[in-house]
Scaffold this motif. Structure first.
Motif, mmCIF file in Angstrom:
data_model
loop_
_atom_site.group_PDB
_atom_site.id
_atom_site.type_symbol
_atom_site.label_atom_id
_atom_site.label_comp_id
_atom_site.label_asym_id
_atom_site.label_seq_id
_atom_site.Cartn_x
_atom_site.Cartn_y
_atom_site.Cartn_z
ATOM 1 N N THR A 250 0.866 -1.244 -0.082
ATOM 2 C CA THR A 250 -0.045 0.037 -0.038
ATOM 3 C C THR A 250 0.863 1.316 -0.168
ATOM 4 O O THR A 250 0.794 2.119 -0.668
ATOM 5 C CB THR A 250 -1.043 0.026 1.326
ATOM 6 N N CYS A 251 2.001 1.417 0.952
ATOM 7 C CA CYS A 251 2.819 2.399 0.935
ATOM 8 C C CYS A 251 3.457 2.596 -0.390
ATOM 9 O O CYS A 251 3.580 3.721 -0.784
ATOM 10 C CB CYS A 251 3.792 2.018 2.037
ATOM 11 N N HIS A 252 3.964 1.662 -1.039
ATOM 12 C CA HIS A 252 4.614 1.835 -2.432
ATOM 13 C C HIS A 252 3.740 2.185 -3.464
ATOM 14 O O HIS A 252 4.093 3.141 -4.114
ATOM 15 C CB HIS A 252 5.156 0.313 -2.722
ATOM 16 N N VAL A 253 2.502 2.003 -3.371
ATOM 17 C CA VAL A 253 1.414 2.462 -4.304
ATOM 18 C C VAL A 253 1.507 3.891 -4.200
ATOM 19 O O VAL A 253 1.555 4.626 -5.120
ATOM 20 C CB VAL A 253 0.111 1.647 -4.064
ATOM 21 N N VAL A 269 -0.759 4.214 7.577
ATOM 22 C CA VAL A 269 -1.398 2.892 7.195
ATOM 23 C C VAL A 269 -1.495 2.009 7.869
ATOM 24 O O VAL A 269 -2.260 0.975 8.170
ATOM 25 C CB VAL A 269 -0.714 2.979 5.857
ATOM 26 N N LEU A 270 -0.224 2.056 9.084
ATOM 27 C CA LEU A 270 -0.035 0.602 9.569
ATOM 28 C C LEU A 270 -1.242 0.066 10.252
ATOM 29 O O LEU A 270 -1.373 -1.056 10.295
ATOM 30 C CB LEU A 270 1.129 0.956 10.880
ATOM 31 N N GLY A 271 -1.762 0.659 11.390
ATOM 32 C CA GLY A 271 -2.837 0.203 12.080
ATOM 33 C C GLY A 271 -3.976 -0.346 11.140
ATOM 34 O O GLY A 271 -4.777 -1.544 11.602
ATOM 35 N N HIS A 272 -4.518 0.289 10.048
ATOM 36 C CA HIS A 272 -5.232 0.046 9.054
ATOM 37 C C HIS A 272 -5.135 -1.354 8.330
ATOM 38 O O HIS A 272 -5.817 -2.096 8.213
ATOM 39 C CB HIS A 272 -5.724 1.383 8.228
ATOM 40 N N ALA A 273 -4.019 -1.387 8.068
ATOM 41 C CA ALA A 273 -3.544 -2.730 7.104
ATOM 42 C C ALA A 273 -3.491 -3.720 8.259
ATOM 43 O O ALA A 273 -4.053 -4.791 7.897
ATOM 44 C CB ALA A 273 -2.148 -2.478 6.652
#
Length: 363
Positions: A250-253, A269-273
């Motif tokens: 996700t972070c790469h995108v 993003v961490l908690g959501h992923a």
């Protein structure tokens, strides 16, 4: 076969490399170069790290080592044109080695050099990115970030000196530390996850979660910064073995599409992923929760609360992502993270990105 015997069936491949960790260890650069048989290093460091680059140059000169050159044009996500420039700089300077000083971006430039040139590589991290311990490289072409895995890109030696992080402001230390936490968390359920990786990851989570609030509230706390740097080292080791999945994909995108700050993205993003993956990894959630001092059900919330507590960003909107990019980002994440431990479905990923965009608590 018993449950224990089944759980302890795994394959683990340790990555090569040498680590020199401790206060003042930056002064060992000349010794490490000599071990590698290198005499003409090119220093890769942005102007932000100018003082450290000059100090290292003087330290090397005192040991009879003349720096071959300096590459300053370090930017996030390693754009292809800049990657070509740093490789050309190594060639033009007839350098037989590179020394990177800085965070994940500086390390990333050293890695793309190693893809193209057979030179020695020493990394001197000044943030908590952890990429210096991995064989993962990245390079951006337009709005697409290409990543790969190649053992050649891992530094020969990594020098961790906690004193180099004393000037790191909380606005950088917090997101950078959350980036390291993301490495640990994802390594627990990534494609290469195993009990050995889990040991590194859980200890890394503990050290980072304990140290980050102190680092972000006490700019001069060497003990806290040493603990967090130790956690970042473990995070890199864990990521190197555990691999990447939904979070990092996700972070790469998002990084490729919108040029967002990498540490800030990880914090958001961490908690959501993790919440998205939770139904597929109940035992892993319990392990992560225990390392954070909570239950498995509370792990994603604990990461969100830590992000807020240290003042790191917790909204994609706040770090510059446009709202009209969510649908296309969701489609790309589904494609990029197809091998994730829980199958990425477009509606679910879109909702995950919406929650992250607006800074909501992980659902």
């Amino acid at each position: 076969m018993t449950d224990v015997a089944a759980a302890l069936a795994f394959t683990h491949e340790a990555t090569r490399g040498r680590v020199v960790f401790g206060v003042g260890s930056r002064r060992s650069a000349a010794v490490e170069l000599d071990r590698l048989g290198a005499t003409r290093p090119l220093i890769i460091a942005s102007d932000f790290e100018n003082t450290l680059a000059e100090e290292l140059t003087a330290e090397l000169a005192a040991h009879g080592v003349a720096v071959a050159g300096r590459f300053r044009d370090v930017v996030q996500h390693v754009p292809r044109a800049h990657a070509d420039d740093v490789v050309a700089a190594v060639t033009d300077a007839s350098a037989d080695s590179v020394i990177t000083i800085g965070g994940g971006s500086a390390t990333g430039f050293g890695k793309v050099v190693r893809l193209e040139r057979d030179v020695a590589f020493i990394a001197v991290p000044t943030t908590y990115a952890g990429s210096e311990m991995t064989t993962i490289w990245g390079r951006t072409d337009g709005d697409h970030k290409q990543t790969g895995n190649d053992p050649r890109v891992k530094p020969d030696t990594v020098i961790y000196d906690p004193e180099l992080t004393l000037g790191l402001p909380a606005t950088i230390a917090g997101p950078s530390g959350m980036n390291a936490l993301a490495h640990c968390v994802e390594a627990m359920y990534g494609p290469g996850a195993n009990p050995i990786i889990g040991l590194h990851a859980r200890e890394g989570i503990r050290a980072l979660a304990a140290g980050l609030p102190r680092v972000c509230s006490d700019a001069d706390g060497l003990d806290a910064r040493t603990e967090v740097l130790y956690g970042a080292f473990l995070a890199g080791v864990a990521l190197a073995g555990g691999g990447t999945a939904l979070h990092h994909k996700t972070c790469h995108v998002l990084g490729g599409m919108f040029g967002l700050d990498h540490g800030a993205m990880n914090a958001v993003v961490l908690g959501h992923a993790l919440a998205y993956n939770a139904p597929a990894i109940p035992q892993v959630m319990e392990s992560i929760g225990a390392a954070l001092g909570t239950s498995g059900d509370g792990a994603a919330d604990a990461l969100f609360d830590l992000t807020v507590a240290i003042g790191a960003p917790h909204s994609l909107e706040a770090i510059g992502m446009p709202a009209d990019g969510i649908d296309e980002a969701a489609r790309r994440v589904v494609d990029e993270a197809a091998a994730n431990v829980r199958r990425p479905e477009e509606d679910g990923i879109r909702q995950m990105l919406l929650d992250a965009f607006y800074g909501r608590r992980p659902a």
